[in-house]
Design an enzyme around this catalytic site. Structure first.
Site, PDB file in Angstrom:
ATOM      1  N   GLU A  11      65.953 -25.883  19.569  1.00  0.00           N
ATOM      2  CA  GLU A  11      67.402 -26.024  19.457  1.00  0.00           C
ATOM      3  C   GLU A  11      67.814 -27.200  18.557  1.00  0.00           C
ATOM      4  O   GLU A  11      68.946 -27.252  18.102  1.00  0.00           O
ATOM      5  CB  GLU A  11      68.029 -26.183  20.850  1.00  0.00           C
ATOM      6  CG  GLU A  11      67.958 -24.893  21.661  1.00  0.00           C
ATOM      7  CD  GLU A  11      68.318 -25.081  23.136  1.00  0.00           C
ATOM      8  OE1 GLU A  11      68.804 -24.131  23.738  1.00  0.00           O
ATOM      9  OE2 GLU A  11      68.084 -26.175  23.683  1.00  0.00           O
ATOM     10  N   GLY A  66      73.014 -17.716  29.058  1.00  0.00           N
ATOM     11  CA  GLY A  66      73.130 -16.329  29.503  1.00  0.00           C
ATOM     12  C   GLY A  66      74.599 -15.979  29.689  1.00  0.00           C
ATOM     13  O   GLY A  66      75.365 -16.762  30.265  1.00  0.00           O
ATOM     14  N   MET A  72      71.436 -24.677  31.717  1.00  0.00           N
ATOM     15  CA  MET A  72      70.782 -25.593  32.647  1.00  0.00           C
ATOM     16  C   MET A  72      71.031 -27.084  32.380  1.00  0.00           C
ATOM     17  O   MET A  72      70.360 -27.922  32.990  1.00  0.00           O
ATOM     18  CB  MET A  72      69.272 -25.287  32.647  1.00  0.00           C
ATOM     19  CG  MET A  72      68.980 -23.837  33.017  1.00  0.00           C
ATOM     20  SD  MET A  72      67.250 -23.351  32.919  1.00  0.00           S
ATOM     21  CE  MET A  72      66.550 -24.200  34.307  1.00  0.00           C
ATOM     22  N   GLU A  73      71.951 -27.403  31.495  1.00  0.00           N
ATOM     23  CA  GLU A  73      72.178 -28.825  31.179  1.00  0.00           C
ATOM     24  C   GLU A  73      73.630 -29.249  31.044  1.00  0.00           C
ATOM     25  O   GLU A  73      73.980 -30.414  31.309  1.00  0.00           O
ATOM     26  CB  GLU A  73      71.471 -29.198  29.841  1.00  0.00           C
ATOM     27  CG  GLU A  73      69.973 -29.107  29.845  1.00  0.00           C
ATOM     28  CD  GLU A  73      69.475 -27.691  29.594  1.00  0.00           C
ATOM     29  OE1 GLU A  73      70.239 -26.878  29.024  1.00  0.00           O
ATOM     30  OE2 GLU A  73      68.345 -27.379  29.994  1.00  0.00           O
ATOM     31  N   ASP A  88      71.042 -13.898  26.195  1.00  0.00           N
ATOM     32  CA  ASP A  88      70.738 -12.854  27.187  1.00  0.00           C
ATOM     33  C   ASP A  88      71.928 -12.673  28.100  1.00  0.00           C
ATOM     34  O   ASP A  88      72.901 -13.409  28.025  1.00  0.00           O
ATOM     35  CB  ASP A  88      69.501 -13.265  28.001  1.00  0.00           C
ATOM     36  CG  ASP A  88      69.749 -14.549  28.772  1.00  0.00           C
ATOM     37  OD1 ASP A  88      70.243 -14.484  29.892  1.00  0.00           O
ATOM     38  OD2 ASP A  88      69.464 -15.640  28.231  1.00  0.00           O
TER      39      ASP A  88
END
Ligand code: ADE
Length: 231
Positions: free
Chosen positions: A11, A77, A174-175, A198
């Site tokens: 990333e 996602g 997740m962050e 996704d």
């Protein structure tokens, strides 16, 4: 000074490669790339995955580099049918979906004994990012909405349905909320920029593997344009 955080090396690799006059320093196992990105002083760093890494990384950016704003770039996602793989989500706001003190009467997602649990993305950064999207990735959908973060890769449809129903989330990762909380506690603005890899359902793992690179390309392209545009 602008701080740019990505959780994974993929990333931030392009951003690091684009930097000039780079000085690398390590702290807490993270390599901080300080230099000039698109004419602007910036620090680019891979935080590692999850909220703890993200919060630590943000605090180091504040304490050691005195950053005055933070951009979080990466993938996520989708939690909504109209948000497709490859689309971009900009954080109107963000919260932690796995913060749960409901046993004490708190709402799910609410951080006990804190005045705030939902952190708003900076409105001027959102506006600038929207304009950049129209310029550099005009073919893809851009959505401004809630990013819900937790220490979980979401890959089942029941969990996804719950995240949508409980929080009205646009995407999950997740962050972001950890970075936002750190930014809030330090009084600096932030923006989370996520490209969708996704659909956070039973197809998520396969889809992630297939579309990760494309999604990263979108978010990096946007971040580079935004860095140039911010005043
Ligand atoms: N990052 C990309 N896709 C994700 C998902 N489905 N859950 C959590 N983090 C993600």
């Amino acid at each position: 000074m602008l701080g740019i955080i990505g959780a994974m090396s993929e990333e931030v690799a392009r951003l690091k490669a684009e930097m000039e006059d780079v000085l690398v320093c390590s702290a807490a196992g993270m390599d901080f790339y300080q230099g000039i990105l698109r004419g602007r002083e910036a620090v680019v760093v891979r935080s590692g995955i999850g909220k703890v890494n993200a919060a630590l990384c943000s605090q180091i950016l504040v304490d050691q580099y005195h950053v005055t704003r933070i951009i979080n770039t990466g993938i996520a996602g989708s939690l909504r049918n109209e948000i497709n793989i490859g689309d971009i989500v900009l954080s109107k706001d963000t919260l932690q979906h796995d913060m749960d003190a409901t046993g004490f009467g708190y709402a799910v997602g609410q951080i006990p004994q804190m005045d705030k649990s939902v952190f708003e993305g900076d409105s001027s950064m959102i506006e600038a990012a929207k304009e950049c999207c129209a310029q550099v990735v005009p073919e893809i959908g851009v959505h401004v909405g809630r990013v819900v973060s937790g220490d979980q890769f979401v890959s089942d449809k029941e969990k996804k349905a719950w995240l949508t129903a409980a929080f009205d989330g646009y995407c999950t990762e997740m962050e972001g909320a950890a970075i936002a909380q750190a930014a809030y506690l330090n009084g600096i603005p932030f923006l989370i920029i996520r490209a969708i890899s996704d659909k956070a359902d039973d197809s998520a793992i396969m889809s992630y593997e297939e579309f990760e690179a494309k999604a990263i390309e979108h978010s990096v392209k946007l971040v580079m344009a935004l860095v140039e545009k911010l005043d």
